[in-house]
Design a protein around this motif. Structure first.
Motif, PDB file in Angstrom:
ATOM      1  N   ARG A  17       0.974  -1.224  -0.002  1.00  0.00           N
ATOM      2  CA  ARG A  17       0.022  -0.015   0.015  1.00  0.00           C
ATOM      3  C   ARG A  17       0.835   1.339  -0.106  1.00  0.00           C
ATOM      4  NH1 ARG A  17      -4.342  -1.572   4.803  1.00  0.00           N
ATOM      5  NH2 ARG A  17      -5.580  -3.189   3.618  1.00  0.00           N
ATOM      6  N   ARG A  18       1.771   1.249   1.052  1.00  0.00           N
ATOM      7  CA  ARG A  18       2.748   2.311   0.757  1.00  0.00           C
ATOM      8  C   ARG A  18       3.393   2.783  -0.383  1.00  0.00           C
ATOM      9  NH1 ARG A  18       0.709   1.080   5.303  1.00  0.00           N
ATOM     10  NH2 ARG A  18       0.680   2.580   7.069  1.00  0.00           N
TER      11      ARG A  18
ATOM     12  N   TRP B   8       0.895   4.243  -2.673  1.00  0.00           N
ATOM     13  CA  TRP B   8       0.710   5.732  -2.132  1.00  0.00           C
ATOM     14  C   TRP B   8       1.891   6.714  -2.477  1.00  0.00           C
ATOM     15  CZ3 TRP B   8      -0.896   3.835   3.438  1.00  0.00           C
ATOM     16  CH2 TRP B   8      -1.932   3.048   3.380  1.00  0.00           C
ATOM     17  N   CYS B   9       2.993   6.090  -2.561  1.00  0.00           N
ATOM     18  CA  CYS B   9       4.184   6.982  -2.982  1.00  0.00           C
ATOM     19  C   CYS B   9       4.184   7.316  -4.421  1.00  0.00           C
ATOM     20  CB  CYS B   9       5.332   6.293  -2.645  1.00  0.00           C
ATOM     21  SG  CYS B   9       5.873   6.175  -0.608  1.00  0.00           S
TER      22      CYS B   9
ATOM     23  N   ALA C 138       1.690   8.102  -6.141  1.00  0.00           N
ATOM     24  CA  ALA C 138       0.654   9.292  -6.324  1.00  0.00           C
ATOM     25  C   ALA C 138       1.284  10.367  -7.037  1.00  0.00           C
ATOM     26  CB  ALA C 138      -0.156   9.633  -4.940  1.00  0.00           C
TER      27      ALA C 138
ATOM     28  N   VAL D 120      -2.237  12.064  -0.203  1.00  0.00           N
ATOM     29  CA  VAL D 120      -2.933  10.933  -0.106  1.00  0.00           C
ATOM     30  C   VAL D 120      -3.850  11.119   1.306  1.00  0.00           C
ATOM     31  CG1 VAL D 120      -3.307   8.382  -0.221  1.00  0.00           C
ATOM     32  CG2 VAL D 120      -1.616   9.483  -1.445  1.00  0.00           C
TER      33      VAL D 120
ATOM     34  N   HIS E  71      -6.289   9.580   4.197  1.00  0.00           N
ATOM     35  CA  HIS E  71      -6.783   8.327   4.503  1.00  0.00           C
ATOM     36  C   HIS E  71      -7.910   8.398   5.439  1.00  0.00           C
ATOM     37  CE1 HIS E  71      -3.221   6.668   2.833  1.00  0.00           C
ATOM     38  NE2 HIS E  71      -2.553   7.355   3.421  1.00  0.00           N
TER      39      HIS E  71
ATOM     40  N   ASP F 275      -8.077   7.781  -0.040  1.00  0.00           N
ATOM     41  CA  ASP F 275      -8.034   5.947   0.275  1.00  0.00           C
ATOM     42  C   ASP F 275      -8.698   5.759   1.478  1.00  0.00           C
ATOM     43  OD1 ASP F 275      -6.247   3.498   0.285  1.00  0.00           O
ATOM     44  OD2 ASP F 275      -5.856   4.351   2.198  1.00  0.00           O
TER      45      ASP F 275
ATOM     46  N   THR G 260      -0.726  10.574   3.818  1.00  0.00           N
ATOM     47  CA  THR G 260       0.745  10.266   3.240  1.00  0.00           C
ATOM     48  C   THR G 260       1.166  11.335   2.283  1.00  0.00           C
ATOM     49  OG1 THR G 260       0.070   7.906   3.275  1.00  0.00           O
ATOM     50  CG2 THR G 260       2.170   8.664   1.927  1.00  0.00           C
TER      51      THR G 260
ATOM     52  N   GLU H  60       4.294   9.953   6.589  1.00  0.00           N
ATOM     53  CA  GLU H  60       3.002   9.917   7.216  1.00  0.00           C
ATOM     54  C   GLU H  60       2.409  10.809   8.450  1.00  0.00           C
ATOM     55  OE1 GLU H  60       2.539   5.652   8.731  1.00  0.00           O
ATOM     56  OE2 GLU H  60       3.040   4.903   6.785  1.00  0.00           O
TER      57      GLU H  60
ATOM     58  N   LEU I  82      -7.496   6.434  -5.519  1.00  0.00           N
ATOM     59  CA  LEU I  82      -6.185   5.667  -5.898  1.00  0.00           C
ATOM     60  C   LEU I  82      -6.476   4.597  -6.854  1.00  0.00           C
ATOM     61  CD1 LEU I  82      -4.499   5.510  -2.401  1.00  0.00           C
ATOM     62  CD2 LEU I  82      -3.695   6.956  -4.220  1.00  0.00           C
TER      63      LEU I  82
END
Length: 346
Positions: free
Chosen positions: A45-46, A49-50, A52, A58, A60, A92, A107, A112, A336
């Protein structure tokens, strides 16, 4: 005979423990595999997200609500800020709670960040957002932010978790999962303990209503005839006040607080505490105007014409009053991309 009995007992106990060894080993393996799987999923997931993009936020948070974009005023607060500041962001819903077990969290460039107020302060510095407020105005804005985020919210929680016993969860979600419905009584029990420890849970509900009414009246009195709280320009304090008022209007419809901000009479002068939110036609920025004032009931009836309520998932059905009132959060936000195939699922 006694010695034989003792030997028999020790042999049977040893036999029982030897049978438990495979069970314990299996449990340890399952727990280890589960934790390893969770680590891999979170890592994937991370990475996603990076991807993006640079300076893309992002956000959450829990899924969209039934009557409002979110049941949480802090999600509304942060998303409203991102929109009026023209900061690109994506939503997200896979991991709504961050490392501090709080929502929302973001993120940002691989970092974070948790707590909506800390996130706003960080973005204000990073994107070099102009702050034209004087020292006195910044002090007042800080006071209003603290009042709404740390005082008013606790009065609302008394209704949601103690008086209403979590019924609003079932009403305000589109599709509440079955396991979450089973966990609502536990959540309410934990929150009632938190309310008692915080102190507001020790008061009667009538006293709690007075606390909330005083906070709302303070906002109304200070706003007066100004366009925004601090004058003619939007500040972060407007995002905070707007989020909590929208939360009351659409997520607390059966509560006495809803009457306070719609058609309830003020005890002070018999007026009406009325909430309106104005947004321009550009959709994004500035897009937020908080208008709270104590007005005469007859004046309100003249100005407020019946209108068609906005319908649609995640929209706030503001009536058409003064202008075409619509929350900018009604516009769709890009989500996402779908997650990649999990390596363990193969």
């Amino acid at each position: 005979m006694n010695m034989g009995g003792e030997v028999e007992t020790s042999v049977s106990e040893g036999w029982q423990w030897s049978n438990l060894v495979p069970v314990i080993t299996t449990l340890v393996i399952l727990v280890g595999a589960s934790r390893t799987y969770n680590i891999i999923v979170k890592t994937n997931r991370r990475w996603r997200w990076c991807e993006a993009g640079r300076d893309v936020v992002v956000l959450h948070c829990p899924g969209r609500g039934r009557f409002a974009p979110s049941m949480s005023p802090f999600v509304l607060k942060l998303e409203t800020f991102l929109r009026f500041a023209n900061i690109t962001y994506k939503l997200d819903f896979e991991e709504p709670f961050g490392v501090k077990d709080k929502t929302p969290w973001v993120t940002f460039n691989g970092e974070e960040l948790t707590d909506s107020q800390l996130v706003i302060e960080r973005f204000t510095q990073h994107f070099h957002l102009k702050n034209t407020l004087t020292k006195e105005q910044r002090a007042v804005a800080k006071a209003f932010t603290t009042m709404m985020d740390e005082h008013l919210i606790w009065g609302l929680r008394v209704w949601r978790y103690d008086i209403d016993r979590g019924a609003g969860f079932r009403e305000c979600f589109h599709h509440l999962p079955f396991y979450m419905s089973l966990g609502i009584p536990v959540i309410c029990w934990k929150m009632r303990r938190a309310l008692w420890e915080q102190g507001i849970g020790r008061h009667s509900f009538k006293q709690v209503q007075d606390f909330v009414r005083q906070d709302l009246t303070a906002v109304s009195d200070f706003l007066g005839d100004k366009s925004y709280l601090m004058g003619e320009e939007v500040s972060t304090a407007d995002c905070v006040v707007f989020a909590h008022l929208a939360n009351i209007v659409y997520n607390y419809r059966r509560s006495p607080f809803h009457i306070m901000v719609t058609d309830g009479r003020s005890e002070r002068d018999g007026g009406v505490l009325w909430v309106g939110v104005r947004c321009d036609d550009r959709g994004a920025a500035p897009g937020v105007r908080v208008c709270v004032s104590v007005r005469d009931q007859d004046e309100q009836k003249k100005e407020v014409a019946p209108g068609r309520e906005g319908r649609g998932r995640g929209s706030l059905p503001f009536p058409r009053t003064l202008h075409s009132l619509r929350l900018t959060l009604r516009h769709e936000v890009p989500h996402l991309p779908p997650p990649r195939p999990d390596p363990l699922s193969a």
